[in-house]
Scaffold this active site. Structure first.
Site, PDB file in Angstrom:
ATOM      1  N   SER A  20       0.820  -1.185   0.000  1.00 21.06           N
ATOM      2  CA  SER A  20       0.000   0.000   0.000  1.00 21.06           C
ATOM      3  C   SER A  20       0.869   1.256   0.000  1.00 21.06           C
ATOM      4  O   SER A  20       1.695   1.432  -0.876  1.00 21.06           O
ATOM      5  CB  SER A  20      -0.974  -0.054   1.181  1.00 21.06           C
ATOM      6  OG  SER A  20      -2.080   0.766   0.939  1.00 21.06           O
TER       7      SER A  20
ATOM      8  N   ASP B 204      -8.881  -5.440  -5.835  1.00 17.99           N
ATOM      9  CA  ASP B 204      -8.520  -4.394  -4.872  1.00 17.99           C
ATOM     10  C   ASP B 204      -9.328  -3.142  -5.202  1.00 17.99           C
ATOM     11  O   ASP B 204      -9.097  -2.488  -6.221  1.00 17.99           O
ATOM     12  CB  ASP B 204      -7.025  -4.111  -4.956  1.00 17.99           C
ATOM     13  CG  ASP B 204      -6.512  -3.230  -3.824  1.00 17.99           C
ATOM     14  OD1 ASP B 204      -7.340  -2.528  -3.191  1.00 17.99           O
ATOM     15  OD2 ASP B 204      -5.293  -3.254  -3.563  1.00 17.99           O
TER      16      ASP B 204
ATOM     17  N   HIS C 225      -7.442  -5.927  -1.076  1.00 18.58           N
ATOM     18  CA  HIS C 225      -6.215  -5.245  -0.642  1.00 18.58           C
ATOM     19  C   HIS C 225      -5.509  -6.103   0.413  1.00 18.58           C
ATOM     20  O   HIS C 225      -5.573  -5.825   1.612  1.00 18.58           O
ATOM     21  CB  HIS C 225      -6.624  -3.879  -0.065  1.00 18.58           C
ATOM     22  CG  HIS C 225      -5.514  -2.883   0.036  1.00 18.58           C
ATOM     23  ND1 HIS C 225      -4.875  -2.378  -1.060  1.00 18.58           N
ATOM     24  CD2 HIS C 225      -4.941  -2.290   1.112  1.00 18.58           C
ATOM     25  CE1 HIS C 225      -3.974  -1.496  -0.676  1.00 18.58           C
ATOM     26  NE2 HIS C 225      -3.984  -1.437   0.642  1.00 18.58           N
TER      27      HIS C 225
END
Length: 662
Positions: A204, A310, A341
């Site tokens: 991320s 995601d 995610h």
């Protein structure tokens, strides 16, 4: 002459021998942590003590003063490195994770935070990287991004301060920047223990910074492993002017900044607010945070990992980054999962750790283990079922334009290689309460909220690999309009439940251990398994746009009701096989509830089908589409088929590029 010739050959052999000896000695210093690993079997071994590792902290001068306190900003760098190589005068490479989350939010599925001893040295370093790699001859470095945890400066959400604060650490590791033993003191700290060869990793925001640092072209950065990461911050917040979230980067900065930074960074945060207008117009702020624009600077190899479902860091981010890296000849590899995610440690742990080990051994230690000659891509086809590809997208993939054409019932049309006749239209009215799941469930019904177009049931598998585009000419009834376009696999399947609380994984109660442990830092993590769900349809690629951006991707304009506008929606990158017996669908509609914000008005839009089409990367090109749709049997008429139930769209209440549970 013969004697001199023999002497010349002898001197040449002696000279070459000295050269080879010197080169070998230099390579040993630069690439191998110890002589004991010189006779290696293709991988580094856990021969060093983790319990006895050196744990220390330094503060690297970034050369910036973002918080305006008159002092250069210093970022905190927590280091865990093996003691034995240092004692033997040998140098080690570095694995680095630069993160804003080490104190505010945590890392990994168990939300681990950094903890410290009484001297301020790290005790628990989140994730398994230090436990696993330090005994194998690597140093692990956890960097607090500027404005977070123990670092000076201000968070600027992927901008110059974020990226340069991490780049400064790579520079320090390579002898080009200054560091100190304390946050405010003057005692210098050097990195004589490392050969400077650095690999960056992170999920991320952390992986996003790895992308950004690689795009600076900094020397010493040999590889990056961005997991579910952003390549352009504009594309995290907007899709051609359509807002994907109801907040902007300033809220994100506020969530991760340290109390000290919050007290000093109001001006920086206001600059972020001013530079990211909710209009969706492009500004210099977005240029500064678009690493794709600087992909030609990347010298490091790149191992991309992303979940194809995601809906936090949406897959356009990996798709455009991958394409730019390919265009610039960057060595690369990719894993694509069915998850949302999620980190690969939590959906493919037994394969992920060895793959990562091989990757770092090759690019940081110089092992010729063949990782770069393995298939470029691993794609998850069904939960825990993976297939490799030599290159990605596969050879023979070609963009193919398919056209929406009307059927006998309004709003229930077909997909064809032939363009629709002139004056063919389809209309829908934006209903912000509905989403892609609702549209797919009603694909065979005439409903006022969408226009749907499908093939007949396929006679052969049809694979989509890469990024699609959908171009529409639409006439609105109001001065504002948002558009959505989705590709759907219509047919029963068992997939990962990407909309569930674990976004495709379930967390168990047992633990598996990856590396060595201490009392303060365990290498043992909760097991996970696939969270599966049975569906009747799967949305596998999505795109959105504000119709007001018809003339420019970067600036919107008010619309004139009754006037037609042409715009192209960029659909997210994916790799999906629509199997024989299923149907491929294209749906065009207004607001995709939960995934984009609605426009101020509720327009009805009329599509000019003769001027609309979808450019889809089919493996095998137009021929593959023709073969898959040839001889297809007709589907039951509208209303006669069972509604293809899909995964509910998750409400995007998480506004940060990182689910703190992982």
């Amino acid at each position: 002459m013969p004697i001199r010739a023999r002497g010349t050959r002898h001197r040449s052999r002696s000279f070459l021998s000295l050269v080879f000896t010197a080169v070998a000695a230099l390579a040993a210093v630069l690439l191998a942590p110890v002589a004991a690993q010189a006779a290696r079997a293709g991988e580094s071994r856990p021969i060093y003590s983790y319990a006895n590792a050196i744990r220390e902290a330094v503060w690297v001068d970034t050369g910036l003063d973002a918080d305006g306190d008159g002092r250069g900003d210093r970022v905190a760098v927590d280091i865990v490195r093996p003691r034995e190589p240092a004692q033997q005068g040998q140098k080690v490479p570095v694995i680095m994770d630069a993160s804003p989350y080490y104190s505010c939010c945590g890392r990994g599925n168990e939300s681990q935070l950094k903890t410290y001893d009484a001297h301020g040295n790290v005790v628990q370093m989140p994730l398994f990287y230090d436990n696993y790699f330090v005994p194998r001859g690597y140093a692990f470095v956890g960097v607090d991004l500027a404005g977070t945890n123990r670092s000076d400066g201000c968070v600027d959400v992927g901008g110059p301060s974020d990226v340069l604060s991490a780049k400064a650490v790579v520079d320090w590791l390579n002898g080009r920047a200054r560091a100190y033993t304390t946050r405010t003191g003057g005692v210098r700290a050097t990195a004589g223990w490392t050969n400077g060869r650095t690999g960056m990793i992170g999920k991320s925001w952390d992986g996003t910074i790895a992308n950004g640092v690689a795009a600076t072209g900094v020397d010493g950065l040999k590889t990056i492993v961005p997991i579910s990461s952003i390549s352009s911050w504009y594309d995290y917040y907007f899709a051609k002017g359509a807002p994907l979230y109801d907040g902007g980067p300033a809220e994100l900065a506020d969530a991760v900044e340290s109390p000290d930074a919050q007290a000093h960074c109001a001006a920086v945060q206001q600059k972020i607010v001013d530079g990211s207008p909710r209009s969706g117009d492009w500004t210099k702020l977005w240029t500064d945070r678009d690493y794709v624009l600087r992909a030609d600077h990347v010298k490091a190899s790149v191992f991309v990992v992303h979940g194809m479902q995601d809906l936090n860091v949406r897959t356009k981010n990996f798709g455009q980054w991958w394409d730019a890296l390919a265009a610039n000849g960057v060595e690369r590899k990719i894993w694509l999962s069915q998850t949302g995610h999620v980190d690969p440690f939590d959906y493919r742990r037994d394969d992920w750790v060895p793959a990562l080990h091989q990757w770092f051994d090759h690019y940081l230690l110089g092992y010729d283990n063949g990782i770069e000659r393995q298939p470029m891509a691993d794609i998850e086809r069904h939960p825990d079922q993976w297939t490799p590809d030599t290159v990605w997208p596969p050879s023979g993939t070609a963009a193919t334009t398919v056209h929406p054409v009307n059927g006998p019932v309004p709003g229930v049309g077909a997909l064809s290689l032939k363009r629709a006749p002139a004056k063919s239209t389809a209309s829908f009215t934006d209903n912000p309460a509905l989403d892609e799941t609702s549209w797919a469930a009603d694909i065979d019904k005439s409903t006022p909220d969408k226009a749907g177009f499908t093939t007949k049931p396929l006679t052969k598998d049809l694979r989509v690999s890469g990024s699609s585009k959908v171009t529409v000419t639409a006439t609105p009834t109001t001065s504002s309009a948002h558009l959505s376009a989705v590709l759907v696999d219509l047919g029963p399947d068992t997939i990962r439940n990407y909309a569930g609380p674990g976004e495709g994984i379930l967390t168990g109660t047992d633990r598996t251990c990856w590396g060595a442990s201490t009392t303060g830092d365990s290498s043992c993590y909760l097991t996970t398994s696939a969270d599966k769900t049975d569906v009747g349809s799967t949305v596998f690629s999505r795109g959105w746009a504000d119709l007001g951006n018809y003339a420019s991707d970067r600036k919107g304009k008010p619309l004139t009701p009754g006037k037609p506008y042409t715009i192209t929606l960029d659909l997210a990158a994916t790799d999906h096989v629509v199997p024989a017996g299923h149907r491929l669908a294209l749906i065009v509609a207004g607001t995709d509830s939960g995934l984009i914000d609605p426009p101020p008005s509720r327009p009805t839009l009329t599509l000019d089908l003769a001027r609309s089409g979808a450019e889809v990367p089919f493996v095998g090109g137009p021929g593959a589409f023709t073969r898959a749709t040839s001889g297809a049997r007709a589907q039951a008429g509208p209303g006669g088929a069972v509604a293809p139930k899909g995964v509910p769209v998750p409400r995007m209440t998480q506004r940060l590029p990182g689910d703190f549970r992982r």
